[in-house]
Design a protein around this motif. Structure first.
Motif, PDB file in Angstrom:
ATOM      1  N   ARG A 439      10.220 -56.184   0.320  1.00 20.82           N
ATOM      2  CA  ARG A 439       9.272 -55.159   0.984  1.00 20.82           C
ATOM      3  C   ARG A 439       9.068 -54.076   0.136  1.00 20.82           C
ATOM      4  O   ARG A 439       7.658 -53.429  -0.034  1.00 20.82           O
ATOM      5  CB  ARG A 439       9.964 -54.649   2.332  1.00 20.82           C
ATOM      6  CG  ARG A 439      10.140 -55.651   3.545  1.00 20.82           C
ATOM      7  CD  ARG A 439      10.570 -55.478   4.700  1.00 20.82           C
ATOM      8  NE  ARG A 439      10.669 -56.107   5.798  1.00 20.82           N
ATOM      9  CZ  ARG A 439      10.856 -55.844   7.026  1.00 20.82           C
ATOM     10  NH1 ARG A 439      11.182 -54.551   7.383  1.00 20.82           N
ATOM     11  NH2 ARG A 439      11.262 -56.724   7.949  1.00 20.82           N
ATOM     12  N   LEU A 443       5.212 -52.919  -0.718  1.00 17.41           N
ATOM     13  CA  LEU A 443       4.851 -51.834  -0.078  1.00 17.41           C
ATOM     14  C   LEU A 443       4.896 -50.228  -0.754  1.00 17.41           C
ATOM     15  O   LEU A 443       4.358 -49.495  -0.524  1.00 17.41           O
ATOM     16  CB  LEU A 443       5.548 -51.615   1.491  1.00 17.41           C
ATOM     17  CG  LEU A 443       5.218 -52.901   2.151  1.00 17.41           C
ATOM     18  CD1 LEU A 443       5.926 -52.681   3.578  1.00 17.41           C
ATOM     19  CD2 LEU A 443       3.700 -52.916   2.587  1.00 17.41           C
ATOM     20  N   CYS A 444       5.865 -50.251  -1.740  1.00 20.45           N
ATOM     21  CA  CYS A 444       6.038 -49.112  -2.503  1.00 20.45           C
ATOM     22  C   CYS A 444       5.161 -48.982  -3.736  1.00 20.45           C
ATOM     23  O   CYS A 444       5.002 -49.886  -4.284  1.00 20.45           O
ATOM     24  CB  CYS A 444       7.431 -49.005  -2.857  1.00 20.45           C
ATOM     25  SG  CYS A 444       7.717 -47.312  -3.663  1.00 20.45           S
ATOM     26  N   HIS A 457      11.805 -48.897   4.738  1.00 23.51           N
ATOM     27  CA  HIS A 457      11.811 -50.323   4.757  1.00 23.51           C
ATOM     28  C   HIS A 457      13.164 -50.750   5.060  1.00 23.51           C
ATOM     29  O   HIS A 457      13.264 -52.111   5.664  1.00 23.51           O
ATOM     30  CB  HIS A 457      11.609 -50.768   3.218  1.00 23.51           C
ATOM     31  CG  HIS A 457      10.463 -50.413   2.626  1.00 23.51           C
ATOM     32  ND1 HIS A 457       9.149 -50.538   3.081  1.00 23.51           N
ATOM     33  CD2 HIS A 457      10.251 -49.415   1.550  1.00 23.51           C
ATOM     34  CE1 HIS A 457       8.223 -50.000   2.138  1.00 23.51           C
ATOM     35  NE2 HIS A 457       9.072 -49.383   1.285  1.00 23.51           N
TER      36      HIS A 457
END
Length: 540
Positions: A439, A443-444, A457
């Motif tokens: 994740r 997403l980062c 997360h």
């Protein structure tokens, strides 16, 4: 020539024919120097060589032997000499075995003077070696159980020298013998410990190599101990039961066991069946196979797992979910390795090795009559507990690096971020950690990952640690009285909550954003945690 059993340390000492008895002060200095050697050297050969050389400075001897004798054995040849360049005539060093045996038997030293004319010592050894004078002293004394001395120290002088040993020489050697015994015992203990350590290190690196080959990541003691146990059992046909929570890598362990087998079984098939993932009405047909027309939809014959695993390994994951009626049929197959396809009329044989895994407490299920005790006995010749991630958090950095390489991530986790990951309970174990890393990768946006980048997360991943498993079976929510306001230990729920908050605060203490991390672990907001801290008057 008869020999005394044991390990010998021998040396030839040059003797000055005019050398007279040393003064007491000189002997004390020699004793002191020998004492220094006893506590500064740990290698037996080096220690014995230096002690013998120092004895030669304090006694007018020609030869010296220190013997480590073995219990109740009268015939052993010397197995070690401490000097590589020992003269040939001393390699077989025959001496008076009767004198040494007497010393070992009685625990008392013997002084021999003018042996060529003394009837007690006129024998083949003394005449042949032309020994004029000798001293033989025990290393240690006989104990209450009647065991003989630990060893002996022997010195002698030939008749060519105009010197004999006296009572003072005897006292000196007798006073020295307990220290030599202590030094030899310490050296032996250190040698044993060193051999154990070297063996453990060798075993560790061998296990580490096998872990890498089988894609099992980690170096912690709990992981290597578990894998070492698997490694020892892999080359036999005993059944293995792997116990561990979900996501701990039970399937990887089972595959590794199959690959480690050095017998022909490694060349056979490795068949996997997850019992929990199969509808109950299909499990039997998948395991046993079926003949064409045996039931509606059976348009052709099907080979089952038992047949497929012939000559190889059958891995039944989540064996605790197997229906009770099918457990009896599996037990019969394990007893004689024969079975019959559904709709079939002929028994078939299959030589397979069984490995099972579960995250449930099978003993608890046996007590509840949900698992057959005979089947449990059959599948658990060897039981291996695979540790959860929270019990080997030192492996988390290595796992994160492994995952970043697997995902081709270019992001880097800071030390604080790694400490944050290590502080979490990880109820989903390695599988959950992989999900979090994945994740973050997606997403980062930052290349350097910090605590603030991790926490969002983590929050939507289950962090509860009360999941039922082999080590933590389900517990009733109410106590014996049915009082829902208390837990099963009888403590009020508020007290349980307080203790749990204190534990999490202590676990995260000293880390950056510790309150935020603690709140995340507890599954509450920071404001709620601050209110709880105030309510229970806690320090943080």
């Amino acid at each position: 020539m008869e020999n005394i059993s044991g390990e010998y340390y021998t040396i030839v000492a040059k003797c000055d024919p005019e050398k007279k008895e040393l003064p007491d002060e000189k002997r004390l200095q020699g004793l002191y120097r020998i004492g220094e050697q006893l506590f500064t050297m740990i290698e037996t050969d080096e220690l014995m060589e230096n002690i013998i050389r120092l004895i030669a400075e304090c006694l007018p001897m020609e030869r010296c032997m220190i013997g480590r004798c073995f219990v109740d054995s009268n015939e052993i040849t010397p197995i070690k000499h401490n000097l590589e360049n020992l003269p040939d005539q001393f390699e077989d060093w025959p001496i008076s075995c009767s004198v040494i045996r007497e010393v070992l038997k009685t625990g008392k030293a013997i002084l021999g003077c003018n042996t060529q004319n003394d009837p007690k010592f006129i024998n083949g050894s003394f005449i042949m070696k032309k020994i004029l004078s000798f001293i033989c002293a025990p290393l240690g004394t006989r104990n209450s159980a009647g065991e003989r001395s630990y060893g002996f120290i022997y010195v002698d002088i030939s008749f060519k020298k105009n010197i004999e040993f006296n009572e003072n020489d005897l006292k000196f050697l007798t006073a020295l013998s307990p220290y030599i015994e202590l030094a030899m015992k310490n050296a032996e203990k250190l040698s044993v410990e060193r051999n154990k350590r070297e063996s453990a290190e060798k075993n560790y690196f061998e296990i580490k190599d096998e872990l890498i080959k089988n894609n099992i990541v980690g170096s912690s003691k709990k992981l290597t101990d578990a894998f070492g146990r698997l490694r020892r059992a892999s080359d036999s046909d005993v059944s293995i039961l792997l116990l561990g929570e979900r996501g701990t890598g039970k399937e990887l362990f089972a595959k590794a066991c199959h690959q480690l087998c050095e017998k022909s079984r490694r060349g056979g098939s490795f068949v996997i069946e997850n019992v929990a993932a199969i509808p109950e009405n299909m499990i039997e047909s998948l395991l046993f196979g079926y003949e064409k027309g045996s039931f509606t939809g059976a348009n052709e014959a099907h080979t089952g797992d038992f047949e497929l695993a012939h000559g190889g390994t059958l891995f039944l994951d989540e064996i605790g979910d197997m229906p009770h009626n099918l457990q009896a049929k599996l037990l019969r197959v394990l007893q004689d390795k024969s079975f019959r396809r559904l709709g079939g009329k002929v028994d078939k044989q299959s030589d397979f090795r069984l490995i099972c895994a579960t995250n449930k407490d099978l003993n608890h299920m046996v007590m509840k009559n949900r698992f057959k005790p005979d089947l449990l006995d059959r599948i658990s010749d060897i039981i291996i507990h695979i540790p959860p991630l929270r019990e080997r958090t030192e492996d988390i950095p290595e796992l994160v690096v492994h995952f970043t390489k697997k995902l081709a991530m270019k992001k880097c986790f800071s030390a604080e971020a790694m400490a944050c990951l290590k502080s979490l309970p990880w109820a989903g174990n390695i599988r959950q950690l992989y999900q979090v890393v994945k994740r973050i990768d997606v997403l980062c946006d930052e290349d350097d990952i910090h605590v603030k980048d991790i926490l969002p997360h983590i929050k939507d991943v289950s962090l509860h640690t009360d999941r039922p498993n082999a080590d933590n079976p389900p517990k009733p929510k109410e106590d014996a009285t049915g009082d829902a306001g208390h837990n099963e230990t009888g403590l009020p729920l508020a007290e349980v909550e307080k203790k749990h908050i204190i534990k999490i605060l202590n676990d995260t203490k000293g880390q950056k954003n510790s309150i935020e991390i603690a709140a995340t672990i507890l599954g509450v907001s920071r404001a709620t945690l601050y209110n709880k801290i105030k309510k229970y008057d806690l320090e943080y």
